[in-house]
Write a protein that holds these residues in place. Structure first.
Motif, PDB file in Angstrom:
ATOM      1  N   HIS A 291    -120.661 -25.599 -74.345  1.00 23.82           N
ATOM      2  CA  HIS A 291    -119.670 -24.611 -73.933  1.00 23.82           C
ATOM      3  C   HIS A 291    -119.533 -24.507 -72.423  1.00 23.82           C
ATOM      4  CE1 HIS A 291    -119.432 -23.613 -78.077  1.00 23.82           C
ATOM      5  NE2 HIS A 291    -120.681 -23.207 -78.121  1.00 23.82           N
ATOM      6  N   PHE A 292    -118.327 -24.210 -72.032  1.00 25.46           N
ATOM      7  CA  PHE A 292    -118.022 -24.055 -70.618  1.00 25.46           C
ATOM      8  C   PHE A 292    -117.959 -22.573 -70.275  1.00 25.46           C
ATOM      9  CE2 PHE A 292    -114.293 -22.620 -68.317  1.00 25.46           C
ATOM     10  CZ  PHE A 292    -114.608 -23.034 -67.032  1.00 25.46           C
ATOM     11  N   GLY A 293    -118.247 -22.234 -69.044  1.00 24.67           N
ATOM     12  CA  GLY A 293    -118.109 -20.844 -68.640  1.00 24.67           C
ATOM     13  C   GLY A 293    -118.050 -20.694 -67.130  1.00 24.67           C
ATOM     14  N   ARG A 294    -117.772 -19.478 -66.721  1.00 23.06           N
ATOM     15  CA  ARG A 294    -117.727 -19.168 -65.301  1.00 23.06           C
ATOM     16  C   ARG A 294    -118.383 -17.813 -65.130  1.00 23.06           C
ATOM     17  NH1 ARG A 294    -113.316 -18.093 -61.509  1.00 23.06           N
ATOM     18  NH2 ARG A 294    -114.056 -19.011 -59.560  1.00 23.06           N
ATOM     19  N   VAL A 295    -119.388 -17.728 -64.278  1.00 19.49           N
ATOM     20  CA  VAL A 295    -120.163 -16.489 -64.189  1.00 19.49           C
ATOM     21  C   VAL A 295    -119.278 -15.339 -63.714  1.00 19.49           C
ATOM     22  CG1 VAL A 295    -122.175 -15.326 -63.212  1.00 19.49           C
ATOM     23  CG2 VAL A 295    -122.256 -17.793 -63.649  1.00 19.49           C
ATOM     24  N   ARG A 296    -119.007 -14.407 -64.624  1.00 23.46           N
ATOM     25  CA  ARG A 296    -118.167 -13.278 -64.267  1.00 23.46           C
ATOM     26  C   ARG A 296    -119.044 -12.178 -63.672  1.00 23.46           C
ATOM     27  NH1 ARG A 296    -115.159 -12.166 -69.200  1.00 23.46           N
ATOM     28  NH2 ARG A 296    -116.839 -10.756 -69.783  1.00 23.46           N
ATOM     29  N   ALA A 297    -120.135 -11.887 -64.361  1.00 21.80           N
ATOM     30  CA  ALA A 297    -121.072 -10.890 -63.849  1.00 21.80           C
ATOM     31  C   ALA A 297    -122.472 -11.303 -64.239  1.00 21.80           C
ATOM     32  CB  ALA A 297    -120.755  -9.517 -64.419  1.00 21.80           C
ATOM     33  N   MET A 298    -123.420 -10.798 -63.472  1.00 20.74           N
ATOM     34  CA  MET A 298    -124.807 -11.210 -63.675  1.00 20.74           C
ATOM     35  C   MET A 298    -125.690 -10.000 -63.405  1.00 20.74           C
ATOM     36  SD  MET A 298    -126.510 -14.535 -61.923  1.00 20.74           S
ATOM     37  CE  MET A 298    -125.959 -14.368 -60.245  1.00 20.74           C
ATOM     38  N   VAL A 299    -126.599  -9.699 -64.355  1.00 18.59           N
ATOM     39  CA  VAL A 299    -127.555  -8.605 -64.130  1.00 18.59           C
ATOM     40  C   VAL A 299    -128.970  -9.113 -64.361  1.00 18.59           C
ATOM     41  CG1 VAL A 299    -125.977  -6.720 -64.784  1.00 18.59           C
ATOM     42  CG2 VAL A 299    -127.435  -7.766 -66.518  1.00 18.59           C
ATOM     43  N   ASN A 300    -129.931  -8.440 -63.716  1.00 20.62           N
ATOM     44  CA  ASN A 300    -131.325  -8.820 -63.937  1.00 20.62           C
ATOM     45  C   ASN A 300    -131.929  -7.979 -65.062  1.00 20.62           C
ATOM     46  OD1 ASN A 300    -131.979  -6.336 -62.862  1.00 20.62           O
ATOM     47  ND2 ASN A 300    -132.933  -7.143 -61.009  1.00 20.62           N
ATOM     48  N   ASP A 301    -133.236  -8.096 -65.239  1.00 17.18           N
ATOM     49  CA  ASP A 301    -133.896  -7.404 -66.354  1.00 17.18           C
ATOM     50  C   ASP A 301    -133.934  -5.896 -66.171  1.00 17.18           C
ATOM     51  OD1 ASP A 301    -135.580  -8.044 -64.195  1.00 17.18           O
ATOM     52  OD2 ASP A 301    -137.371  -7.715 -65.377  1.00 17.18           O
ATOM     53  N   LYS A 302    -133.633  -5.418 -64.976  1.00 20.63           N
ATOM     54  CA  LYS A 302    -133.600  -3.968 -64.754  1.00 20.63           C
ATOM     55  C   LYS A 302    -132.173  -3.444 -64.801  1.00 20.63           C
ATOM     56  CE  LYS A 302    -137.756  -5.133 -63.104  1.00 20.63           C
ATOM     57  NZ  LYS A 302    -138.155  -6.476 -62.643  1.00 20.63           N
ATOM     58  N   GLY A 303    -131.253  -4.275 -65.212  1.00 15.53           N
ATOM     59  CA  GLY A 303    -129.867  -3.857 -65.310  1.00 15.53           C
ATOM     60  C   GLY A 303    -129.144  -3.840 -63.984  1.00 15.53           C
ATOM     61  N   LYS A 304    -129.779  -4.403 -62.962  1.00 22.38           N
ATOM     62  CA  LYS A 304    -129.185  -4.399 -61.632  1.00 22.38           C
ATOM     63  C   LYS A 304    -128.226  -5.576 -61.471  1.00 22.38           C
ATOM     64  CE  LYS A 304    -130.532  -4.459 -56.800  1.00 22.38           C
ATOM     65  NZ  LYS A 304    -131.184  -5.535 -56.079  1.00 22.38           N
ATOM     66  N   LYS A 305    -127.061  -5.284 -60.923  1.00 21.50           N
ATOM     67  CA  LYS A 305    -126.083  -6.350 -60.702  1.00 21.50           C
ATOM     68  C   LYS A 305    -126.561  -7.287 -59.604  1.00 21.50           C
ATOM     69  CE  LYS A 305    -121.685  -5.130 -62.440  1.00 21.50           C
ATOM     70  NZ  LYS A 305    -120.266  -5.016 -62.312  1.00 21.50           N
ATOM     71  N   LEU A 306    -126.429  -8.562 -59.842  1.00 20.91           N
ATOM     72  CA  LEU A 306    -126.849  -9.541 -58.843  1.00 20.91           C
ATOM     73  C   LEU A 306    -125.662 -10.384 -58.421  1.00 20.91           C
ATOM     74  CD1 LEU A 306    -130.084 -11.025 -60.517  1.00 20.91           C
ATOM     75  CD2 LEU A 306    -129.974  -9.146 -58.877  1.00 20.91           C
TER      76      LEU A 306
END
Ligand code: GTP
Ligand code: MG
Length: 370
Positions: A291-306
């Motif tokens: 599958h193809f994708g494009r990182v729209r949003a990314m969070v870590n294990d604490k729910g923090k946006k990276l």
């Protein structure tokens, strides 16, 4: 691909093929002499014959590395170790993971909601350690069979009031086959009938000999429930990491492995990915499995946006149209066109192989298309 036929397996076990076939049947696996067995079946059979045999399971190569350009030494930087916790049912794996997580949540994070992303990171003595949620032996086996080596260190939990059990032995075999260092955590030492020395004694039969008895295996006595000995265990993890020098080049396109993936009602397909090489950035185009994708949003294990995530960081990402599989390699490409093209090509190969009789597609075939 690291599998064996029944005949080959029988030979390496010095057994009659007919005996092996009978035994397999007994274990619920129907097989003929020329049939290729999967890792699970081999492991099942081998454990039936005892561990010595189990250790002869062919080690899967890290296919991931095979097509990757080598890094120059000066580009490599220290990265956190990735640790998995394994052991027999009820010996305290989940309690230990929870205890470590709770004890090591730093001030700033304490308010945040802990996300379940299949992995989490703690910081101790200024160093990070990444823990993978106990993947269960099956998941571990299938990931390894697919060439995804995600763990650097295995902690084997043994309850001091119970002793070495079948899944303890299985876990040792897994760790040895994956060639990762083992730390033994002798758990439940708070129990009145706990006998940590007896565990040490038992484990010598599996070549896990404590240092004080002339071996080189690290043993930690702990109580996950009472949170005894956890600091020491974390220190030992850091010690092993120092010796092993886990490194990666953060300054290139990210590669990693899908740890979990699912369809979220609100977010669409989400993938929890362990970044293993390079740095993943929001907006990056990637291929996960087919599958193809494009990182729209990314969070870590604490729910923090990276905005970006480097080696050994577990992240949850959104931005795919389909749900990849656990164990799928995750690769970033220079642009969307390239990523899309590779995903399409792989999907076609997979479909063709599914249509063609018996010709199974391997990850190798997929990688060749890059
Ligand atoms: P599975 O996920 O079923 O394989 O079990 P597990 O290995 O995750 O064990 P879990 O953490 O669920 O613990 C099993 C039981 O042992 C629970 O009732 C725990 O409270 C208990 N337990 C875990 N650690 C300790 C310990 O250090 N001391 C004592 N006394 N009990 C413990
Ligand atoms: Mg558990």
């Amino acid at each position: 691909r690291g599998t064996m036929t029944v005949g080959e397996l029988a030979k390496s076990l010095h057994k009659d093929a007919s005996e092996v076939i009978k035994k397999l049947l007994f274990l619920g696996v129907m097989a003929t002499i020329n049939q290729e067995l999967d890792l699970d079946a081999i492991q099942l059979l081998a454990s039936d014959y005892g561990v010595e045999v189990e250790l002869k399971i062919p080690v899967e190569e890290d296919k991931f590395e095979n097509f990757e350009e080598k890094d120059d030494d000066e580009d490599l930087q220290e990265r956190p170790p990735v640790v998995t916790i394994m052991g027999h049912v009820d010996h305290g794996k989940t309690t230990l993971l929870d205890a470590i997580r709770k004890t090591n949540v730093t001030e700033g994070e304490a308010g945040g909601i802990t996300q379940h992303i299949g992995a989490y990171q703690v910081e101790t003595n200024g160093k990070k350690i990444t823990f993978l949620d106990t993947p269960g032996h099956e998941a571990f086996t299938s990931m390894r069979a697919r060439g995804a080596q995600v763990t650097d260190i295995t902690i084997i939990v043994v309850a001091a009031d119970d002793g070495v059990m079948p899944q303890t032995i299985e876990a040792i075999a897994h760790a040895k086959a994956a060639k990762v260092p083992i730390i033994v955590a002798v758990n439940k030492i708070d129990k009145p009938d706990a006998n940590p020395d007896h565990i040490k004694q038992e484990l010598t039969a599996y070549e896990l000999v404590p240092e004080e008895w002339g071996g080189d295996t690290i043993f930690c006595n702990i109580s996950a429930k009472q949170r005894i000995g956890l600091e020491n265990l974390l220190d030992m993890i850091l010690l092993v990491s120092e010796v092993q020098e886990f490194k990666a080049n953060p300054n290139k396109r990210a590669r990693g492995t899908v740890i979990e993936a699912e369809l979220d009602k609100g977010k669409g397909p989400v993938a929890r990915v362990l970044i293993q090489h390079g740095t993943l950035k929001v907006g990056d185009s990637f291929v996960a499995g087919v599958h193809f994708g494009r990182v729209r949003a990314m969070v870590n294990d604490k729910g923090k946006k990276l905005k970006e995530a480097g080696p050994s960081t577990p992240v949850e990402i959104t931005g795919m149209t389909e749900v990849p599989q656990a164990g799928d390699p995750f690769l970033v490409f220079e642009d969307e066109r390239k990523a899309r093209a590779i995903a399409e090509k792989r999907a076609i190969t997979l479909r063709q192989s599914e249509m063609g009789a018996n010709s199974r597609v391997t990850l190798d075939d997929l990688y060749k298309q890059i």
